[in-house]
Design an enzyme around this catalytic site. Structure first.
Site, mmCIF file in Angstrom:
data_model
loop_
_atom_site.group_PDB
_atom_site.id
_atom_site.type_symbol
_atom_site.label_atom_id
_atom_site.label_comp_id
_atom_site.label_asym_id
_atom_site.label_seq_id
_atom_site.Cartn_x
_atom_site.Cartn_y
_atom_site.Cartn_z
ATOM 1 N N GLU A 160 47.808 65.817 -10.731
ATOM 2 C CA GLU A 160 47.616 64.528 -11.425
ATOM 3 C C GLU A 160 48.930 64.024 -12.009
ATOM 4 O OE1 GLU A 160 44.280 65.786 -13.799
ATOM 5 O OE2 GLU A 160 43.086 65.939 -11.971
ATOM 6 N N ASN A 206 41.921 73.866 -17.898
ATOM 7 C CA ASN A 206 42.724 72.651 -18.096
ATOM 8 C C ASN A 206 41.782 71.563 -18.590
ATOM 9 O OD1 ASN A 206 44.308 70.376 -17.892
ATOM 10 N ND2 ASN A 206 44.332 70.343 -15.645
ATOM 11 N N HIS A 236 51.114 69.739 -12.132
ATOM 12 C CA HIS A 236 49.709 69.488 -11.766
ATOM 13 C C HIS A 236 49.657 68.257 -10.856
ATOM 14 C CE1 HIS A 236 45.480 68.439 -12.029
ATOM 15 N NE2 HIS A 236 45.259 69.676 -12.431
ATOM 16 N N LYS A 260 42.583 68.644 -19.455
ATOM 17 C CA LYS A 260 43.074 67.306 -19.090
ATOM 18 C C LYS A 260 43.021 66.384 -20.316
ATOM 19 C CE LYS A 260 41.221 68.143 -14.515
ATOM 20 N NZ LYS A 260 41.200 67.655 -13.156
ATOM 21 N N SER A 288 37.501 72.501 -8.322
ATOM 22 C CA SER A 288 36.028 72.552 -8.338
ATOM 23 C C SER A 288 35.458 73.968 -8.451
ATOM 24 C CB SER A 288 35.456 71.828 -7.120
ATOM 25 O OG SER A 288 35.781 70.445 -7.165
ATOM 26 N N GLU A 345 46.093 74.583 -5.815
ATOM 27 C CA GLU A 345 45.011 73.629 -6.036
ATOM 28 C C GLU A 345 45.052 72.548 -4.954
ATOM 29 O OE1 GLU A 345 43.809 73.516 -10.425
ATOM 30 O OE2 GLU A 345 45.613 72.326 -10.286
ATOM 31 N N GLY A 393 38.232 68.132 -8.931
ATOM 32 C CA GLY A 393 37.300 67.181 -9.518
ATOM 33 C C GLY A 393 36.356 66.532 -8.522
HETATM 34 C C1 PEP Z 1 42.307 71.101 -12.438
HETATM 35 O O1 PEP Z 1 42.329 70.169 -13.209
HETATM 36 O O2 PEP Z 1 43.320 71.804 -12.305
HETATM 37 C C2 PEP Z 1 41.085 71.376 -11.692
HETATM 38 C C3 PEP Z 1 41.081 72.364 -10.831
HETATM 39 O O3 PEP Z 1 40.020 70.565 -11.945
HETATM 40 P P1 PEP Z 1 38.483 70.817 -11.472
HETATM 41 O O4 PEP Z 1 38.161 72.260 -11.766
HETATM 42 O O5 PEP Z 1 37.682 69.877 -12.329
HETATM 43 O O6 PEP Z 1 38.414 70.522 -10.037
#
Ligand code: PEP
Length: 249
Positions: free
Chosen positions: A95, A9, A93, A11, A208, A163, A169
């Site tokens: 976000e 992703n 997601h 983003k 992460s 997630e 992040g």
């Molecule tokens: C994500 O954006 O779905 C995500 C898991 O981000 P990150 O790997 O940067 O934590």
């Protein structure tokens, strides 16, 4: 047998300059033994599809509107993503849930819009830190699964991404035991509701994931791959994660 999936992703990151990462990735994994998906900003979808050529790398959107077309300035629909060459789309997601107040009910309608356009919906769920600390993670996950997945979901048209919001992040990840507990729980919820289709749905871990922790996460029984944010932006980071996933096949 579920085919493993490494999904990236991007983003709100990436311009045409970053298409070099796709070139590097497809060169490094000419015949991948796992499925690969990159979800770039919508402006890059068509260019990525062109850049990857016949390579099996799939390209996806990061969100879609519930409607197929119409007066929705700034939004993008599932048929428009499909016409650009996307074959999948992230929905729900965290976000989007936070920035745009997206609810489970809305996410479910978006997933249906994805199905109608022939896209695979990657439905994202996960608890906040407050929910984790309150001991309500499994309740939250149960409710998100029930509310965000349409009845029309199948193993072919749906991927679940677990997630934990607090792991996205942040560099923090749950313990391996915590990941195993939630993934096992998600699998049992999916099979209870969707029987064999639920058994076939892939469940990704996200939050992460890095080259340094990927192998440990992928060793967990019900983890079918990863949804990777920051570490998917560079082929040099995403590559070792893909290699770790391929090692489990
Ligand atoms: C994500 O954006 O779905 C995500 C898991 O981000 P990150 O790997 O940067 O934590």
């Amino acid at each position: 047998m579920r085919r493993k999936l490494a999904a990236g992703n991007w983003k709100m990151n990436g311009t045409a300059d970053d298409l070099a990462q796709i070139e590097a990735l497809t060169a490094a994994f000419a015949a991948p033994s796992v499925d690969l998906l990159i979800c770039p900003p919508a402006t890059l979808i068509a260019q990525m599809v062109w850049k990857k050529g016949a390579h099996p790398l799939a390209i996806g959107g990061q969100d879609c509107h519930t409607a197929a077309k119409g007066a929705h300035t700034g939004d993008i629909s599932a048929p428009i993503l499909a016409a650009a060459g996307a074959t999948a789309v992230l929905v729900g997601h965290s976000e989007r849930r936070t920035d745009h107040q997206e609810t489970d009910a809305l996410v479910s309608v978006k997933a249906t819009a994805a199905y109608d356009a022939g896209l695979t919906a990657v439905i994202c769920i996960g608890e906040t830190l407050a929910e984790r600390e309150a001991g309500t993670t499994l309740d939250v996950v149960r409710n998100q699964l029930a509310g965000s997945i349409p009845d029309a979901a199948t193993a072919a048209n749906t991927v679940i991404a677990y997630e934990p919001v607090w792991a996205i992040g942040t560099g923090k990840i749950p313990t391996i035991e915590q990941i195993a507990e939630v993934h096992g729980f998600i699998r049992s919820e999916l099979t209870a509701r969707f029987a064999a289709e639920g058994e076939g749905m892939r469940v990704l871990y996200g939050g992460s994931v890095k080259p340094s922790n990927a192998a440990d996460i992928f060793a967990v029984a019900d983890v079918d791959g990863a949804l990777v944010g920051g570490a998917s932006l560079k082929a040099d980071d995403f590559g070792p994660i893909i290699t770790a996933l391929e090692a489990t096949v």
